[in-house]
Design a protein around this motif. Structure first.
Motif, short mmCIF file in Angstrom:
data_model
loop_
_atom_site.label_atom_id
_atom_site.label_comp_id
_atom_site.label_asym_id
_atom_site.label_seq_id
_atom_site.Cartn_x
_atom_site.Cartn_y
_atom_site.Cartn_z
N PRO A 51 0.72 -1.04 0.07
CA PRO A 51 -0.25 -0.12 -0.06
C PRO A 51 1.01 1.24 -0.03
O PRO A 51 0.31 2.27 0.67
N THR A 52 2.02 1.34 -0.64
CA THR A 52 2.69 2.46 -0.78
C THR A 52 2.30 3.41 -1.69
O THR A 52 1.54 3.24 -2.73
N PRO A 53 2.17 4.65 -1.05
CA PRO A 53 1.44 5.72 -1.96
C PRO A 53 2.41 6.04 -3.11
O PRO A 53 3.46 5.92 -3.13
N VAL A 54 1.69 6.49 -4.20
CA VAL A 54 2.26 6.58 -5.83
C VAL A 54 3.59 7.63 -5.53
O VAL A 54 4.73 7.56 -6.03
N SER A 55 3.20 8.71 -4.66
CA SER A 55 4.25 9.65 -4.54
C SER A 55 5.60 9.27 -3.94
O SER A 55 6.67 9.66 -4.26
N GLU A 56 5.53 8.27 -3.17
CA GLU A 56 6.54 7.82 -2.35
C GLU A 56 7.34 7.01 -3.26
O GLU A 56 8.68 7.08 -3.37
N VAL A 57 6.77 6.02 -4.19
CA VAL A 57 7.39 5.20 -5.19
C VAL A 57 8.19 6.23 -6.24
O VAL A 57 9.24 5.83 -6.59
N ILE A 58 7.58 7.33 -6.56
CA ILE A 58 8.19 8.22 -7.45
C ILE A 58 9.30 8.86 -6.84
O ILE A 58 10.34 8.91 -7.46
N GLY A 59 9.06 9.16 -5.57
CA GLY A 59 10.31 9.87 -4.92
C GLY A 59 11.42 9.13 -4.79
O GLY A 59 12.58 9.69 -4.88
N SER A 60 11.57 7.75 -4.74
CA SER A 60 12.68 6.88 -4.81
C SER A 60 13.36 6.76 -6.20
O SER A 60 14.38 6.59 -6.12
N GLY A 61 12.73 7.23 -7.29
CA GLY A 61 13.28 7.05 -8.45
C GLY A 61 13.75 8.22 -9.21
O GLY A 61 14.65 8.04 -9.90
N ILE A 62 13.03 9.24 -8.65
CA ILE A 62 13.51 10.50 -9.62
C ILE A 62 14.51 11.11 -9.31
O ILE A 62 15.33 11.48 -10.32
N TRP A 63 15.31 10.63 -8.14
CA TRP A 63 16.62 11.38 -8.09
C TRP A 63 17.48 10.77 -9.16
O TRP A 63 18.42 11.09 -9.55
N TRP A 64 17.41 9.23 -9.18
CA TRP A 64 18.09 8.69 -10.23
C TRP A 64 18.43 9.12 -11.69
O TRP A 64 19.23 9.54 -12.29
N THR A 65 16.96 9.45 -12.06
CA THR A 65 16.70 9.97 -13.31
C THR A 65 17.34 11.55 -13.33
O THR A 65 17.93 11.75 -14.34
N LEU A 66 16.98 12.22 -12.46
CA LEU A 66 17.48 13.69 -12.70
C LEU A 66 18.77 13.71 -12.62
O LEU A 66 19.57 14.58 -13.38
#
Lengths: 292, 331
Positions: B93-108
């Protein structure tokens, strides 16, 4: 057409069209099938029986490649035509009509230009989930692929609408639509045809990208679905280069052909890019000698 | 003052673009065949009991069957302003915003660095090629860059994994870092992250340097024939000075303008590169969300990517307006 780069690009393009048209008949005659499963011949390197080797399921890669050319080019052609038509509608009409219509169309074009296309495509395609087959994929690609061309055509139309023949047609009382269809568009024909070519190739790329992710038409043989299955079945780890190198190389060749044609058309429309070569070199050399 | 007015107008444009992105995101699941909201609820209730609150949240994001569209739109916007993008079905039940937060730094980090590097390297090489068209460097680099630029991103990525990872064993096969090392600012972790980033970054560079090189080369040749460049030469300035202070300075303007639109292409391409390298960024998340039909995550990722591209565009646009006074008047 006397430009060597344009000629080379057109030749490569023609080769692929020919391969897509008659290739499947040739491989058929050679007894190669893109779908026949042969478990005994799984993942074989190129040989006399299978000129480009086989896939995991033992399907012939060469046969898949030529059948795939047909699908990929068809999607590219349909999507490219849709995108080019839309870009002409938005770019030429806006620039000719001017005023509020132009402002609205330009803003609309610019908004779609800055929105990232591939993620949008992926979203739509994954909702659709392969329903509607290749035609729907082509439609989606075409509907998202027009803004760049519209911008180009708008710029060119802006320079055309002030020419004498447009003025003459206006004074003669021609309707606006008549002027757009019979005076402006024929004069934009070279630009429209090169941008159609660019849109076709861009659509082939988009189709391959979508299929590679698994949201395109992976159950129809295309260059993209070949790459998808080779990735899914770990052709990479097993070193089965003959499976994923050919479809990628074909896409790359098509891209290079479009690049060459663009390159050449640039030289034709801006002669400095070509003529400058020798004269500038001479001038630089002279300047260098004068400096010594 | 003029620049400020230019900025205000651009802010208006990008706000409009952001509104279009948000509205598209609202409309797509509602226009598509089937009922995504129902599908998501069914999918989620297989693993967990859903609270009525969660059901309502999903319906606001993906379509409630009984509500009029305008009311759905308002509650959708309301939910977005609260930063609520829903709950991921794959990582429930992880909120979407948390999942994205974990990935966005790698991409940025990856895409940011490589985009800027590609621009700098490509433009510099373009100046060299365009300064002496027809030279050996120009006649090798220009066609080569056209060729490299027309290779499909993900295919180059596949080949580089085959060659550098599988065959030569120089680089890891995928991932963002060595899983045995805890994430943190240790030398070990950073070293491992860099090692994993070399191939993806290299692929993006290889495919995008050519575009900059080519654009800059052509503009250099065009400006080199302008009168003011001739004037510089006539004044007796050194060829080097004329090249950089007169020609290159003006030739770079279209490249800066193109930087804005190029960001979108680089982002699209690097999504595909991340998938091949299983790089833990936004692109790979996007791929996983598509594969597992995690619609909430997919929709939110599109929004995040679109808004980031818009923000990057805005920055590039502002720099351009600052560099080129003519752009301010016409924009």
């Amino acid at each position: 057409m006397r430009n060597g780069k344009v000629r080379a690009g057109v030749a490569v393009f023609a080769f692929f069209v020919l391969a897509a048209l008659v290739g499947p008949f040739v491989t058929d005659a050679m007894g190669l099938s893109p779908t026949a499963i042969d478990a005994a011949a799984s993942l074989q390197p190129p040989s006399a029986a299978h000129p480009l080797g086989t896939t995991m399921a033992g399907e012939d890669v060469l046969a898949q490649l030529v059948v795939g050319a047909r699908t990929s080019l068809l999607v590219g052609l349909v999507a490219g035509t849709i995108a080019t038509t839309l870009s002409v509608l938005a770019g030429v009409t806006g620039a000719y009509l001017g005023g509020k219509a132009d402002a609205l169309l330009t803003a609309f074009t610019n908004v779609f230009l800055v929105l990232p296309g591939l993620p949008l495509l992926i979203i739509i395609a994954s909702y659709v989930q392969g329903r509607g087959g290749w035609l729907l994929v082509a439609l989606i690609i075409g509907l998202t692929g027009w803004p760049w061309g519209a911008r180009q055509k708008r710029a060119q139309t802006l320079t055309l609408r002030r020419r004498d023949f447009v003025m003459a047609a206006e004074l003669a009382g021609e309707s606006r639509w008549r002027i757009i269809v019979f005076d402006l568009i024929p004069n934009l024909a070279p630009l429209i045809s090169t941008s159609l070519l660019g849109a076709v190739v861009a659509s082939v790329f988009a189709d391959a990208g979508l299929a590679f992710i698994g949201v395109g038409n992976i159950n129809i043989t295309s260059w993209g679905s070949m790459l998808y299955w080779s990735q899914q079945q770990q052709a990479l780890l097993q070193g089965a280069w003959w499976w994923f190198v050919p479809p990628g190389a074909c896409i790359a060749l098509l891209g290079t052909a479009a690049g060459l044609i663009n390159f050449g058309v640039d030289e034709i429309s801006n002669p400095r890019l070509r003529a400058a070569t020798r004269s500038v070199r001479r001038r630089v050399r002279k300047a260098a000698m004068a400096g010594e | 003052m003029l620049w400020l007015r230019f900025l205000v107008r651009r802010v208006g444009f990008y706000l409009a673009a952001a509104w279009v992105a948000i509205t598209l995101n609202f409309l797509l699941p509602r226009l598509m065949p089937g009922d995504p909201a129902d599908a998501i609820i069914a999918q989620m209730s297989r693993t967990q009991q859903l609270t009525p609150d969660q059901v309502r949240s999903i319906q606001q994001l993906f379509g409630a069957p009984d509500e009029p569209l305008w009311r759905q739109y308002l509650s959708y916007l309301g939910q977005l302003t609260r930063g609520d993008l829903g709950v991921s079905t794959a990582y429930y039940p992880t909120p979407v915003s948390e999942v994205i937060g974990s990935g966005i730094w790698w991409t940025l980090t990856l895409v940011g660095t490589t985009t800027v590097l590609a621009f700098l390297i490509g433009t510099a090489l373009g100046v060299v090629a365009g300064a002496r068209p027809g030279s050996i460097f120009d006649s090798v680099a220009s066609p080569l860059s056209t060729f490299l630029g027309s290779l499909p991103f993900f295919w180059v990525a596949l080949l580089s994994v085959l060659f550098f990872s599988s065959t030569l064993g120089w680089f890891p096969l995928g991932g963002g870092w060595d899983n045995d090392i805890p994430i943190g600012l240790s030398a070990e972790f950073v070293g491992s992250a860099v090692e994993h980033a070399v191939l993806p970054a290299g692929t993006i560079l290889l495919s995008s340097v050519g575009g900059w090189l080519f654009g800059m080369r052509n503009m250099m040749i065009t400006t080199a024939a302008e009168d003011y460049v001739l004037l510089g030469t006539a004044k007796g300035l050194s060829p080097r000075r004329v090249m950089f202070a007169y020609a290159a300075r003006n030739a770079i303007l279209p490249s800066v303008a193109g930087f804005a639109t190029a960001i979108g292409f680089v982002v699209s391409g690097s999504l595909l590169a991340e998938i091949v390298y299983t790089y833990p960024g936004v692109g790979y998340l996007f791929y996983q969300s598509v594969a597992s039909m995690d619609y909430p995550l997919m929709q939110a990722l599109f929004l995040v990517v679109a808004l980031s591209v818009l923000a990057a565009n805005f920055v590039a646009d502002s720099v351009y307006g600052w560099l080129d006074p003519r752009a301010r008047e016409t924009a």
